[in-house]
Design an enzyme around this catalytic site. Structure first.
Site, mmCIF file in Angstrom:
data_model
loop_
_atom_site.group_PDB
_atom_site.id
_atom_site.type_symbol
_atom_site.label_atom_id
_atom_site.label_comp_id
_atom_site.label_asym_id
_atom_site.label_seq_id
_atom_site.Cartn_x
_atom_site.Cartn_y
_atom_site.Cartn_z
ATOM 1 N N TRP A 134 0.837 -1.206 0.000
ATOM 2 C CA TRP A 134 0.000 0.000 0.000
ATOM 3 C C TRP A 134 0.871 1.255 0.000
ATOM 4 O O TRP A 134 0.647 2.176 0.788
ATOM 5 C CB TRP A 134 -0.927 0.015 1.226
ATOM 6 C CG TRP A 134 -2.009 -1.013 1.160
ATOM 7 C CD1 TRP A 134 -3.047 -1.058 0.277
ATOM 8 C CD2 TRP A 134 -2.186 -2.130 2.035
ATOM 9 N NE1 TRP A 134 -3.849 -2.136 0.545
ATOM 10 C CE2 TRP A 134 -3.351 -2.814 1.626
ATOM 11 C CE3 TRP A 134 -1.468 -2.632 3.123
ATOM 12 C CZ2 TRP A 134 -3.803 -3.965 2.255
ATOM 13 C CZ3 TRP A 134 -1.937 -3.775 3.749
ATOM 14 C CH2 TRP A 134 -3.088 -4.429 3.321
ATOM 15 N N HIS A 183 -6.390 3.126 1.830
ATOM 16 C CA HIS A 183 -7.626 2.354 1.928
ATOM 17 C C HIS A 183 -8.561 3.102 2.891
ATOM 18 O O HIS A 183 -8.149 4.074 3.536
ATOM 19 C CB HIS A 183 -7.374 0.914 2.384
ATOM 20 C CG HIS A 183 -6.456 0.762 3.569
ATOM 21 N ND1 HIS A 183 -6.077 -0.455 4.076
ATOM 22 C CD2 HIS A 183 -5.840 1.676 4.369
ATOM 23 C CE1 HIS A 183 -5.285 -0.286 5.115
ATOM 24 N NE2 HIS A 183 -5.129 0.990 5.301
ATOM 25 N N ARG A 215 -3.169 5.216 -4.318
ATOM 26 C CA ARG A 215 -2.068 4.255 -4.232
ATOM 27 C C ARG A 215 -0.986 4.604 -5.235
ATOM 28 O O ARG A 215 -1.292 5.076 -6.334
ATOM 29 C CB ARG A 215 -2.577 2.849 -4.510
ATOM 30 C CG ARG A 215 -3.516 2.415 -3.425
ATOM 31 C CD ARG A 215 -3.964 1.007 -3.569
ATOM 32 N NE ARG A 215 -4.851 0.729 -2.436
ATOM 33 C CZ ARG A 215 -5.331 -0.446 -2.133
ATOM 34 N NH1 ARG A 215 -5.001 -1.483 -2.859
ATOM 35 N NH2 ARG A 215 -6.105 -0.598 -1.094
ATOM 36 N N GLN A 275 -13.402 3.088 -2.418
ATOM 37 C CA GLN A 275 -13.674 1.900 -1.611
ATOM 38 C C GLN A 275 -14.882 2.173 -0.707
ATOM 39 O O GLN A 275 -15.235 3.323 -0.440
ATOM 40 C CB GLN A 275 -12.479 1.558 -0.716
ATOM 41 C CG GLN A 275 -11.314 0.947 -1.464
ATOM 42 C CD GLN A 275 -10.256 0.377 -0.534
ATOM 43 O OE1 GLN A 275 -10.165 0.735 0.637
ATOM 44 N NE2 GLN A 275 -9.446 -0.518 -1.063
ATOM 45 N N VAL A 307 -6.591 -8.150 10.077
ATOM 46 C CA VAL A 307 -7.661 -9.146 10.322
ATOM 47 C C VAL A 307 -7.033 -10.522 10.545
ATOM 48 O O VAL A 307 -5.925 -10.806 10.099
ATOM 49 C CB VAL A 307 -8.661 -9.227 9.136
ATOM 50 C CG1 VAL A 307 -9.494 -7.977 9.032
ATOM 51 C CG2 VAL A 307 -7.943 -9.528 7.840
ATOM 52 N N ALA A 328 -14.626 -7.000 9.370
ATOM 53 C CA ALA A 328 -14.442 -5.777 8.568
ATOM 54 C C ALA A 328 -14.237 -6.187 7.121
ATOM 55 O O ALA A 328 -13.793 -7.306 6.836
ATOM 56 C CB ALA A 328 -13.238 -4.989 9.070
HETATM 57 C C1 FA5 Z 1 -7.633 -3.273 1.254
HETATM 58 O O1 FA5 Z 1 -7.568 -2.123 0.819
HETATM 59 C C2 FA5 Z 1 -8.077 -3.567 2.641
HETATM 60 N N1 FA5 Z 1 -8.141 -2.346 3.394
HETATM 61 C C3 FA5 Z 1 -9.429 -4.245 2.571
HETATM 62 C C4 FA5 Z 1 -9.843 -4.816 3.894
HETATM 63 C C5 FA5 Z 1 -10.636 -4.069 4.738
HETATM 64 C C6 FA5 Z 1 -9.432 -6.077 4.256
HETATM 65 C C7 FA5 Z 1 -11.040 -4.603 5.956
HETATM 66 C C8 FA5 Z 1 -9.797 -6.611 5.475
HETATM 67 C C9 FA5 Z 1 -10.622 -5.875 6.301
HETATM 68 P P1 FA5 Z 1 -7.113 -4.371 -1.046
HETATM 69 O O2 FA5 Z 1 -5.845 -3.654 -1.304
HETATM 70 O O3 FA5 Z 1 -7.158 -5.783 -1.504
HETATM 71 O O4 FA5 Z 1 -7.476 -4.336 0.466
HETATM 72 O O5 FA5 Z 1 -8.297 -3.557 -1.725
HETATM 73 C C10 FA5 Z 1 -9.652 -3.868 -1.482
HETATM 74 C C11 FA5 Z 1 -10.426 -3.860 -2.805
HETATM 75 O O6 FA5 Z 1 -10.218 -2.617 -3.470
HETATM 76 C C12 FA5 Z 1 -9.964 -4.900 -3.798
HETATM 77 O O7 FA5 Z 1 -10.608 -6.139 -3.562
HETATM 78 C C13 FA5 Z 1 -10.358 -4.306 -5.104
HETATM 79 O O8 FA5 Z 1 -11.738 -4.523 -5.353
HETATM 80 C C14 FA5 Z 1 -10.167 -2.843 -4.877
HETATM 81 N N2 FA5 Z 1 -8.855 -2.397 -5.364
HETATM 82 C C15 FA5 Z 1 -7.649 -2.594 -4.818
HETATM 83 N N3 FA5 Z 1 -6.691 -1.983 -5.516
HETATM 84 C C16 FA5 Z 1 -7.307 -1.372 -6.539
HETATM 85 C C17 FA5 Z 1 -6.867 -0.546 -7.626
HETATM 86 N N4 FA5 Z 1 -5.600 -0.201 -7.775
HETATM 87 N N5 FA5 Z 1 -7.782 -0.096 -8.511
HETATM 88 C C18 FA5 Z 1 -9.093 -0.401 -8.351
HETATM 89 N N6 FA5 Z 1 -9.578 -1.152 -7.359
HETATM 90 C C19 FA5 Z 1 -8.696 -1.639 -6.468
#
Ligand code: FA5
Length: 345
Positions: free
Chosen positions: A156, A175, A201, A215, A258, A312
């Site tokens: 991240w 996030h 990001r 998100q 988590v 979460a």
């Molecule tokens: C997270 O950001 C964690 N904060 C999610 C989380 C929250 C996990 C609470 C556990 C408990 P991640 O990086 O995988 O996780 O992103 C979550 C979702 O955001 C992904 O499943 C995807 O749908 C979306 N996402 C992630 N990166 C991108 C991106 N660069 N562009 C568009 N959508 C994205």
């Protein structure tokens, strides 16, 4: 001299009354009020008068000039009005002509999808709130069990905007999870909250990855909340958003905040699960990460993990919008091409 002025004024007014259009009016103006016009010539003739007669004659000349300028302006206005009047009076209103379509705005497709997602979680008893996009390191990372030097911070990486390299760094949140910290620090359980918003990001973009994305964070904490609540809530919400037909899948995943962690994916809408460029040949598109809130995170916000537990999740709204509308590249959402955006009325 007085007779000369009177004769000049009478002749001018007579000719002005006869000027029937704009061209004739302009010729009259040059003839009488122009720099070499008759009035100016008469004024120049004042020099031949005896000095004591000049002031009175000059004043009389100026009065004539003012009077002629006034009648000229009035005549000009009258002619202009007369030229427009026939159009207004004779133009009939043709009810068969196409109207002028008013330009009506609309919510951006991502905002529409956000409203749909919020409505689904609203039905399931979640309260909505929002939070800052510029965030402290402590909320984005440290209190989410990602202390400094934790290798998962690399996943991240972001844009740092303040106190760079020093304690208390300020950054663009990567996030919506820091809102878990902000809400839980301020609220006693039970909590059941949903938080939509933008995150940022340091990331190469492609069809399913943006450097800015939306998100929706959701979390619930109470006595005896279990993984079954997590799966049931998310499955129910996704069915409310997409209908019952779309296939979803949970898999183990790792997020430091988590334990255990999962991700939820949906069957790819472009290839129906057979594998294509959009889903990286997997047949699935990941839509959210989730899990049971780590006991250390509960402790960090002052909750007793022996008493409380919670789940979460963080859902990618852009991916949800892609799946809902069959879009094969999320960069289209932010190109601001109105031909694309207007399709989502
Ligand atoms: C997270 O950001 C964690 N904060 C999610 C989380 C929250 C996990 C609470 C556990 C408990 P991640 O990086 O995988 O996780 O992103 C979550 C979702 O955001 C992904 O499943 C995807 O749908 C979306 N996402 C992630 N990166 C991108 C991106 N660069 N562009 C568009 N959508 C994205």
């Amino acid at each position: 001299m007085q007779d000369t002025w009177e004769a000049l004024q009478q002749a001018a007014e007579r000719e002005l009354a006869a000027a029937g259009d704009v061209q004739a009016l302009e010729a009259w103006r040059i003839e009488y009020l122009g720099r070499r016009g008759r009035l100016a010539q008469a004024m120049r003739g004042l020099g031949q008068l005896p000095p004591e007669a000049r002031p009175a004659a000059g004043a009389a000349g100026n009065a004539v000039k003012a009077a002629l300028t006034g009648v000229y302006d009035a005549r000009k206005q009258a002619l202009a009005a007369a030229e427009q009047a026939p159009v207004e009076e004779t133009a009939a209103f043709d009810v068969t002509l196409p109207g002028i379509r008013p330009r009506v705005g609309q919510a951006h497709v991502i905002n529409q999808v956000m409203a749909k997602v919020m409505a689904a979680f609203g039905q399931l008893g979640f309260r909505a709130t929002d939070g800052p996009e510029v965030e402290w390191d402590r909320n984005n990372f440290t209190l989410l069990n990602l202390p400094e030097e934790h290798p998962a911070r690399d996943m991240w990486d972001t844009f740092y905007v303040g106190n760079v390299g020093k304690p208390g760094e300020v950054l663009l949140r990567t996030h919506t999870s820091p809102m878990q910290i902000r809400v839980m620090e301020q609220t006693e359980p039970p909590v059941r909250v949903i938080v939509p918003g933008k995150v940022y990001r340091y990331e190469a973009t492609d069809a399913t990855h943006g450097w800015m994305l939306y998100q929706v964070e959701g979390f619930a904490v109470d006595c005896r909340v279990t993984m079954a609540d997590l799966k049931g809530t998310l499955t129910q919400a996704i069915q409310l958003i997409f209908g019952r037909e779309r296939r979803t899948r949970f898999r183990c995943d790792y997020f430091p905040f988590v334990e255990p962690g999962v991700d939820m994916a949906m069957e790819c809408h472009v290839c129906d699960g057979s594998g294509c460029g959009v889903c990286s040949s997997t047949g699935w598109i990941e839509i959210l990460g989730a899990g049971m809130i780590h006991p250390q995170v509960l402790r960090n916000v002052g909750y007793d993990p022996e008493e409380y537990s919670g789940f979460a999740f963080g859902m990618g709204l852009d991916r949800i919008a892609m799946l809902l509308y069959g879009i094969d590249d999320l960069r289209l959402f932010y190109d601001n091409d109105l031909r694309f955006l207007r399709q989502f009325r």
